[in-house]
Design a protein around this motif. Structure first.
Motif, short mmCIF file in Angstrom:
data_model
loop_
_atom_site.label_atom_id
_atom_site.label_comp_id
_atom_site.label_asym_id
_atom_site.label_seq_id
_atom_site.Cartn_x
_atom_site.Cartn_y
_atom_site.Cartn_z
N LYS A 78 -77.32 60.78 -54.79
CA LYS A 78 -76.03 61.53 -54.54
C LYS A 78 -75.36 60.67 -53.31
N GLU A 79 -74.26 60.76 -53.21
CA GLU A 79 -73.59 60.05 -51.94
C GLU A 79 -73.75 60.88 -50.87
N GLN A 80 -73.85 60.04 -49.77
CA GLN A 80 -73.89 60.59 -48.31
C GLN A 80 -72.74 61.10 -47.94
N GLY A 81 -72.64 61.82 -46.96
CA GLY A 81 -71.39 62.41 -46.42
C GLY A 81 -71.34 61.98 -44.87
N ILE A 82 -70.22 61.47 -44.78
CA ILE A 82 -70.00 61.12 -43.08
C ILE A 82 -69.11 62.20 -42.25
N LEU A 83 -69.46 62.62 -41.36
CA LEU A 83 -69.02 63.56 -40.42
C LEU A 83 -68.31 62.82 -39.24
N ILE A 392 -69.21 59.26 -35.30
CA ILE A 392 -69.52 59.44 -36.74
C ILE A 392 -70.89 59.95 -36.85
N ASP A 393 -71.18 60.81 -37.60
CA ASP A 393 -72.70 61.32 -37.97
C ASP A 393 -72.60 61.05 -39.76
N VAL A 394 -73.96 60.99 -40.21
CA VAL A 394 -74.18 60.77 -41.51
C VAL A 394 -75.04 61.97 -41.98
N ALA A 395 -74.60 62.50 -43.16
CA ALA A 395 -75.37 63.68 -43.53
C ALA A 395 -75.60 63.54 -44.94
N GLY A 396 -76.69 63.97 -45.74
CA GLY A 396 -77.16 63.99 -47.03
C GLY A 396 -78.30 62.88 -47.05
N LEU A 397 -78.48 62.45 -48.10
CA LEU A 397 -79.68 61.36 -48.49
C LEU A 397 -80.94 62.31 -48.16
N ASP A 398 -81.10 63.73 -48.37
CA ASP A 398 -82.18 64.44 -48.17
C ASP A 398 -82.39 65.39 -49.45
N GLU A 399 -81.71 65.32 -50.57
CA GLU A 399 -81.98 65.91 -51.61
C GLU A 399 -82.55 65.05 -52.79
#
Length: 457
Positions: A78-83, A392-399
């Motif tokens: 799945k795609e990562q999220g950019i915060l 900028i922060d990066v979320a995801g890549l943990d599922e």
């Protein structure tokens, strides 16, 4: 004098052969078959014609490639999220576009990092260059840069064996880097033959230089371009290294086991093939000079005996057991014993799957952390070079498809029901659940949801 551009770093020189070997092991197929003579061990005093026949029959069971691809498919499913933190809407709009097309060829940021991480898992590291379009004139303002696209950064990926020389400063960042690439070029359809073109790109903290050599052109290296790169304003090179820790370098863990399995499996296959052709045995006190074969007959004396010799099969069973052990060891050092072929086919609950994959999940989490750290650093450096007012922060890549979304949502609800007096915690929990559910949505949609949560929570 341009000879300095051809110099290679000692670490590069020592690893170049290893990288080629690892790429063959990962790719398999015809590439491995073409280079099989480098990997199929020739027996002591083995006749050349026998070795050539074994090479012609060679096959390769590519566990290594499947393991690397499984990790990549699971990690970036799945795609990562950019915060973003900051109110620079123009910058947010750029990074939204950047996440969907980061290399000016329609590649998403997630897909780009998937290719870079695959290279790193095979060779231990890969490299990313962030560049900006080069205009013919000078922009008078930031608005002019945005209007003509000069501020639209893009990425270029390079393999481990394309970065041939480098130097680090006391902070561990590149002082300068030399990248070498090569390709075949034909000037036009009417020209005869192809020529090898080699190009060197030099970066330091301020400038770049591009050198080129065309095969047949007196081996002359010519400087074709130089200038100031887009990261000169922040005093660093535009080259970023994606490095895998040695403990997580999959190919380095598996390579020797995979080569041993390759030689053992081919030796067993050859022995089985030869065992299909039984050898005639003559029991006689006389000197035996007759020719045997399908078109001949054997004449024996009254006391002579004729029989056939064939293997009993004990060594075949030992070899087969050893191959199974090698295969299990390949999966064990890759933290994937569940996929070694010994698991039962019965269905499992979500909790049972999570327990079985606990170690694998930790390793996937470590890879996810490497990617997120690299991506976060890259995006923030681009924002600094563009002079954006964003953090900028990066979320995801943990599922990793171990637990269902229902379990995640239930855990989040249980945490919120504790009524911990922290608005920040509530916002972060809601964002995490929302972004996980919307992982395949466009980045601008994710941004809007995050902003609405910040405003309402």
């Amino acid at each position: 004098m341009t000879s300095h551009i051809e110099q290679e770093h000692p670490d590069y020189a020592s690893r170049a052969g290893m990288w080629r070997r690892y790429r063959d092991l990962y790719a398999g197929g015809e590439r491995f078959r073409h280079n099989a003579a480098e990997y199929l061990v020739r027996r002591q005093k083995e006749p050349a014609e026998v070795y050539r026949e074994r090479l012609a029959r060679v096959f390769y069971e590519n566990y290594l490639g499947s393991i690397v691809d499984w990790y990549m498919a699971t990690l970036v499913r799945k795609e990562q999220g950019i915060l973003y933190e900051g109110a620079d809407e123009r910058a947010k709009a750029f990074f939204n576009r950047f996440a969907s097309n980061c290399d000016l060829r329609g590649t998403t940021l997630t897909q780009f990092y998937k290719e870079m991480l695959t290279e790193a898992l095979v060779c231990g590291k890969s490299y990313i260059v962030a560049d900006f379009p080069k205009g013919s004139g000078t922009a008078l303002s930031r608005a002019d840069e945005d209007a003509v696209g000069l501020s639209d950064a893009y990425l270029v990926g390079y393999t481990a064996d394309e970065v041939i020389n480098w130097s680090f400063d006391e902070k561990g960042e590149f002082e300068w880097v030399v990248i070498r690439t090569s390709c075949l070029r034909q000037d036009s359809v009417r020209s005869l033959g192809w020529k090898k073109e080699t190009r060197w790109i030099y970066y330091d903290t301020t400038n770049y230089e591009i050198y080129e050599k065309l095969e047949g052109d007196d081996n002359r290296i010519a400087l074709i371009e130089r200038g100031t790169h887009g990261f000169a304003g922040i005093g660093r090179t535009p080259v970023f290294e994606l490095r895998i820790p040695d403990g997580l370098w999959l190919t380095n863990k598996i390579a020797l086991l995979q080569l041993e399995h390759f030689n053992k499996s081919n030796a067993l296959a050859w022995a089985l093939t030869m065992g299909l052709f039984a050898t005639p045995v003559i029991y006689s006190d006389r000197e035996y000079t007759q020719v045997t074969g399908e078109s001949y007959y054997v004449q024996l004396g009254s006391t002579d005996r004729f029989g056939w010799m064939e293997p009993e099969g004990k060594v075949f069973q030992i070899a087969a057991d050893n191959l199974d052990r090698l295969k299990d060891e390949i999966y064990r050092v890759s933290y994937l014993m569940q996929q070694a072929g010994n698991s039962t086919a019965q269905s499992q609950s979500g909790l049972s799957k999570q327990w079985d994959f606990s170690v694998t999940q930790e390793v996937l989490g470590a890879y996810g952390s490497v990617v997120k750290s690299s991506m976060r650093n890259l995006l923030n450096r681009i924002a600094q070079a563009r002079k954006d007012g964003l953090t900028i922060d990066v979320a995801g890549l943990d599922e990793f498809d171990i637990t269902s979304f229902g379990s995640e949502a239930s855990d989040a609800q249980s945490l919120l029901n504790l009524n911990i007096g922290s608005p920040t915690l509530r916002k972060q929990v809601l964002k995490r659940v929302a972004l996980k559910y919307l992982s395949d949505a466009r980045q601008d949609i994710k941004n809007r949801v995050s902003e609405e949560i910040d405003a309402a929570a």
